[in-house]
Design a protein around this motif. Sequence first.
Motif, PDB file in Angstrom:
ATOM      1  N   ALA A 294      23.999  -0.313  32.373  1.00 38.43           N
ATOM      2  CA  ALA A 294      23.063  -0.653  32.022  1.00 38.43           C
ATOM      3  C   ALA A 294      22.249  -1.613  31.208  1.00 38.43           C
ATOM      4  O   ALA A 294      21.863  -1.205  30.066  1.00 38.43           O
ATOM      5  CB  ALA A 294      21.943   0.455  31.451  1.00 38.43           C
ATOM      6  N   SER A 295      22.986  -2.659  31.341  1.00 40.04           N
ATOM      7  CA  SER A 295      22.364  -3.922  31.139  1.00 40.04           C
ATOM      8  C   SER A 295      22.123  -4.620  32.672  1.00 40.04           C
ATOM      9  O   SER A 295      23.200  -5.510  32.755  1.00 40.04           O
ATOM     10  CB  SER A 295      23.658  -4.254  29.766  1.00 40.04           C
ATOM     11  OG  SER A 295      23.199  -5.464  29.290  1.00 40.04           O
ATOM     12  N   SER A 296      21.174  -5.598  31.967  1.00 45.05           N
ATOM     13  CA  SER A 296      20.616  -7.064  32.803  1.00 45.05           C
ATOM     14  C   SER A 296      21.484  -8.004  32.706  1.00 45.05           C
ATOM     15  O   SER A 296      22.100  -9.116  33.722  1.00 45.05           O
ATOM     16  CB  SER A 296      19.103  -7.119  32.857  1.00 45.05           C
ATOM     17  OG  SER A 296      18.538  -5.643  33.809  1.00 45.05           O
ATOM     18  N   MET A 329      11.756  -7.145  34.298  1.00 45.77           N
ATOM     19  CA  MET A 329      11.972  -6.281  34.376  1.00 45.77           C
ATOM     20  C   MET A 329      10.789  -4.877  35.076  1.00 45.77           C
ATOM     21  O   MET A 329      10.909  -4.777  34.177  1.00 45.77           O
ATOM     22  CB  MET A 329      11.719  -5.598  32.986  1.00 45.77           C
ATOM     23  CG  MET A 329      12.686  -6.239  32.022  1.00 45.77           C
ATOM     24  SD  MET A 329      14.470  -5.853  31.267  1.00 45.77           S
ATOM     25  CE  MET A 329      15.027  -7.778  30.533  1.00 45.77           C
ATOM     26  N   THR A 370      10.961  -7.475  26.562  1.00 48.87           N
ATOM     27  CA  THR A 370      12.708  -6.739  26.353  1.00 48.87           C
ATOM     28  C   THR A 370      13.398  -7.190  26.783  1.00 48.87           C
ATOM     29  O   THR A 370      13.754  -8.072  27.794  1.00 48.87           O
ATOM     30  CB  THR A 370      11.601  -5.121  28.166  1.00 48.87           C
ATOM     31  OG1 THR A 370      11.317  -4.527  27.519  1.00 48.87           O
ATOM     32  CG2 THR A 370      13.413  -4.282  28.119  1.00 48.87           C
ATOM     33  N   ALA A 371      14.632  -7.147  25.804  1.00 48.36           N
ATOM     34  CA  ALA A 371      15.665  -7.685  26.282  1.00 48.36           C
ATOM     35  C   ALA A 371      16.730  -6.455  27.111  1.00 48.36           C
ATOM     36  O   ALA A 371      16.605  -5.828  27.668  1.00 48.36           O
ATOM     37  CB  ALA A 371      17.149  -7.460  25.315  1.00 48.36           C
ATOM     38  N   GLY A 372      18.012  -7.630  28.029  1.00 51.49           N
ATOM     39  CA  GLY A 372      18.046  -7.078  28.542  1.00 51.49           C
ATOM     40  C   GLY A 372      19.271  -6.643  28.632  1.00 51.49           C
ATOM     41  O   GLY A 372      20.767  -6.296  29.286  1.00 51.49           O
ATOM     42  N   VAL A 373      19.770  -5.068  27.615  1.00 53.43           N
ATOM     43  CA  VAL A 373      20.678  -4.478  27.155  1.00 53.43           C
ATOM     44  C   VAL A 373      20.927  -2.862  26.674  1.00 53.43           C
ATOM     45  O   VAL A 373      18.907  -2.628  27.136  1.00 53.43           O
ATOM     46  CB  VAL A 373      21.297  -5.251  25.866  1.00 53.43           C
ATOM     47  CG1 VAL A 373      21.765  -6.223  25.180  1.00 53.43           C
ATOM     48  CG2 VAL A 373      19.604  -4.680  24.401  1.00 53.43           C
ATOM     49  N   PRO A 374      21.120  -2.342  27.139  1.00 55.20           N
ATOM     50  CA  PRO A 374      21.227  -0.529  27.065  1.00 55.20           C
ATOM     51  C   PRO A 374      19.483  -0.272  25.820  1.00 55.20           C
ATOM     52  O   PRO A 374      20.055  -0.549  24.838  1.00 55.20           O
ATOM     53  CB  PRO A 374      22.024   0.349  26.925  1.00 55.20           C
ATOM     54  CG  PRO A 374      22.928  -0.868  26.851  1.00 55.20           C
ATOM     55  CD  PRO A 374      22.563  -2.718  26.871  1.00 55.20           C
ATOM     56  N   GLY A 375      19.021   0.558  26.580  1.00 55.26           N
ATOM     57  CA  GLY A 375      18.013   1.044  25.290  1.00 55.26           C
ATOM     58  C   GLY A 375      16.625   0.266  24.819  1.00 55.26           C
ATOM     59  O   GLY A 375      15.593   0.894  24.376  1.00 55.26           O
ATOM     60  N   SER A 376      17.105  -0.607  25.617  1.00 53.50           N
ATOM     61  CA  SER A 376      15.666  -1.723  25.320  1.00 53.50           C
ATOM     62  C   SER A 376      14.193  -1.274  24.991  1.00 53.50           C
ATOM     63  O   SER A 376      13.248  -1.188  24.550  1.00 53.50           O
ATOM     64  CB  SER A 376      15.991  -3.357  24.676  1.00 53.50           C
ATOM     65  OG  SER A 376      15.923  -3.727  26.109  1.00 53.50           O
ATOM     66  N   ASP A 406      17.426   4.836  32.160  1.00 55.03           N
ATOM     67  CA  ASP A 406      18.014   3.468  31.645  1.00 55.03           C
ATOM     68  C   ASP A 406      19.118   2.756  33.436  1.00 55.03           C
ATOM     69  O   ASP A 406      18.793   1.381  33.314  1.00 55.03           O
ATOM     70  CB  ASP A 406      18.257   3.318  30.408  1.00 55.03           C
ATOM     71  CG  ASP A 406      18.431   2.307  29.820  1.00 55.03           C
ATOM     72  OD1 ASP A 406      18.366   0.857  30.500  1.00 55.03           O
ATOM     73  OD2 ASP A 406      19.402   1.479  29.010  1.00 55.03           O
ATOM     74  N   ARG A 409      16.376   2.021  35.941  1.00 53.20           N
ATOM     75  CA  ARG A 409      15.447   0.789  35.378  1.00 53.20           C
ATOM     76  C   ARG A 409      16.617  -0.680  35.553  1.00 53.20           C
ATOM     77  O   ARG A 409      15.753  -1.755  36.068  1.00 53.20           O
ATOM     78  CB  ARG A 409      14.581   0.878  34.060  1.00 53.20           C
ATOM     79  CG  ARG A 409      15.223   0.932  33.207  1.00 53.20           C
ATOM     80  CD  ARG A 409      14.505   1.430  32.023  1.00 53.20           C
ATOM     81  NE  ARG A 409      15.729   1.165  30.650  1.00 53.20           N
ATOM     82  CZ  ARG A 409      15.537   2.285  30.043  1.00 53.20           C
ATOM     83  NH1 ARG A 409      14.532   4.063  30.147  1.00 53.20           N
ATOM     84  NH2 ARG A 409      15.461   2.461  28.965  1.00 53.20           N
ATOM     85  N   THR A 410      17.941  -0.530  35.037  1.00 48.35           N
ATOM     86  CA  THR A 410      18.486  -2.066  34.603  1.00 48.35           C
ATOM     87  C   THR A 410      18.750  -2.311  36.453  1.00 48.35           C
ATOM     88  O   THR A 410      18.635  -3.164  37.010  1.00 48.35           O
ATOM     89  CB  THR A 410      19.794  -1.595  34.216  1.00 48.35           C
ATOM     90  OG1 THR A 410      19.119  -0.724  32.897  1.00 48.35           O
ATOM     91  CG2 THR A 410      19.999  -2.897  34.309  1.00 48.35           C
ATOM     92  N   ASN A 413      16.008  -3.611  37.608  1.00 45.50           N
ATOM     93  CA  ASN A 413      15.755  -5.247  37.343  1.00 45.50           C
ATOM     94  C   ASN A 413      15.989  -6.007  37.429  1.00 45.50           C
ATOM     95  O   ASN A 413      15.820  -7.373  37.997  1.00 45.50           O
ATOM     96  CB  ASN A 413      15.706  -4.709  35.076  1.00 45.50           C
ATOM     97  CG  ASN A 413      15.097  -4.516  35.087  1.00 45.50           C
ATOM     98  OD1 ASN A 413      13.459  -3.945  35.158  1.00 45.50           O
ATOM     99  ND2 ASN A 413      15.105  -3.710  33.750  1.00 45.50           N
TER     100      ASN A 413
HETATM  101  N1  ASP Z   1      18.749  -2.019  29.492  1.00 40.72           N
HETATM  102  C1  ASP Z   1      18.021  -2.589  30.308  1.00 40.72           C
HETATM  103  C2  ASP Z   1      18.068  -3.874  31.206  1.00 40.72           C
HETATM  104  O1  ASP Z   1      19.245  -4.559  30.783  1.00 40.72           O
HETATM  105  C3  ASP Z   1      16.285  -2.632  29.799  1.00 40.72           C
HETATM  106  C4  ASP Z   1      15.363  -0.938  29.162  1.00 40.72           C
HETATM  107  O2  ASP Z   1      16.241  -1.066  28.485  1.00 40.72           O
HETATM  108  O3  ASP Z   1      14.536  -0.682  29.968  1.00 40.72           O
HETATM  109  O4  ASP Z   1      17.646  -4.734  31.988  1.00 40.72           O
END
Ligand code: ASP
Length: 440
Positions: A294-296, A329, A370-376, A406, A409-410, A413
């Motif tokens: 879940a992290s881009s 994203m 949106t940062a490419g990290v989980p949950g952002s 998440d 969606r990642t 992304n």
């Molecule tokens: N987790 C997603 C990502 O890293 C960002 C999001 O939380 O939508 O791409």
Amino acid sequence: MSEKGTSDVRELLDEAERDIKDIAKENGKKPWYKRLSLTTWIFIALVLGVMCGLLLQGNPGFADTYIKPIGTIFLNLIKMIVVPLVIVSMMAGVISLKDIKRIGAIGGKTIVFYLFTTGFAVCIGLLFANVMHVGGGYTLASTQLEYEAKEAPSFIDTLVNIFPSNFVQPMADATMLQIIVIALIFGFGIIAAGKKGAIVADFVNGMNAVCIKVMHGIIMFAPFGVFGLITPVIANNGPDVLLPLLWLIIVGYVAMIVHLVVVYSGLLRAIAKMGPLKFFKGIAPALLFAFSSASSVGTLPVNMECTKKMGASDEMVSFVLPLGATINMDGTAIYQGVCAMFIAQVFGIDLTIQQQIVIVLTTVLASIGTAGVPGSGMIMLAMVLQSVGLPVEGIALVAGVDRILDMMRTALNISGDSVCCLCMNYLEERKQQRKAGAGA
Ligand code: ASP
């Protein structure tokens, strides 16, 4: 790609690698409860919250008085961080564009491609949310999450209101579109100021790192937040409220899969002359990595490898993909569109076409922040909701199942980044061939 750009990417990759190593090393030493991932804890909190809510159904006042404040603290923290996070991450994004000038036409085309696909993605999200009626006909029975309807301004007013007449007010009121405009204007101002603006650019980049750390901290608090939010909702509304969540996940996944299969395959065929089978086979390792992490940003090294194997040049990969992991994203955009609609429907609010246009606009811009990290994406959802006056408290409902959304969606992304890279690569190759042909 510029030297600075290359070293930024290298730094990013080194940091991701260090993080992965640290986590692996620390996992060996940790007691059992620390070895459980945050996702597991959030899930445990959700189950505990539902159980407590069921037990307290006869006495919802207790849940409202003693448990709800934990959830309120979590929401307050989200609301607190979203403004500085948006400002500095948007400004940092704009500042990083100064390298793009050197990359020339590819930079411009890449950004247009990213913005266009993201805009399309949120429209698909809204379309599916409307057609499939994402709220599932469910309306919250209680006044647990109160909402005061505001009168919608006219379309012209909505446009004019995007431009603030005051620097501080939008930040105090969290008027997101205005904040984004301020960030964009000042971001370009920093670039225009050149050397004299360098110190501000450094400050912005430093603040960006600080905000991401703070956001991490708030996300760590999520299990408590989810427990504090879901318990009073169940105590007041009963377990029926959970069913729409399942429908939300289904609608979100359907919209994302349609975007992945139809839009990306179409773009690849039309622009890069590549068959979808070849693409999905090539991207599969990155897709799986993104789905599980879940992290881009974490998936960037794998995505670079996969995209290179599909024929993209080193230079293209090292410019287009890191930029995409930061600003592009599509999955997050679909998620935010679907969730905004879901929250509106369960609160019994009809979103006008104007409001839906504002959602498209805010979501496209939010994706840059949106940062490419989980949950952002969930933190940024607060901003999308605020832009049309929807209750941020609605996040209470979706927070418990956020990770499931998440993951998908990642995956979307990072696929969007790769598709763009392959298209840009094809266009560039053709341009070079034409040039060579004209020279011969
Ligand atoms: N987790 C997603 C990502 O890293 C960002 C999001 O939380 O939508 O791409």
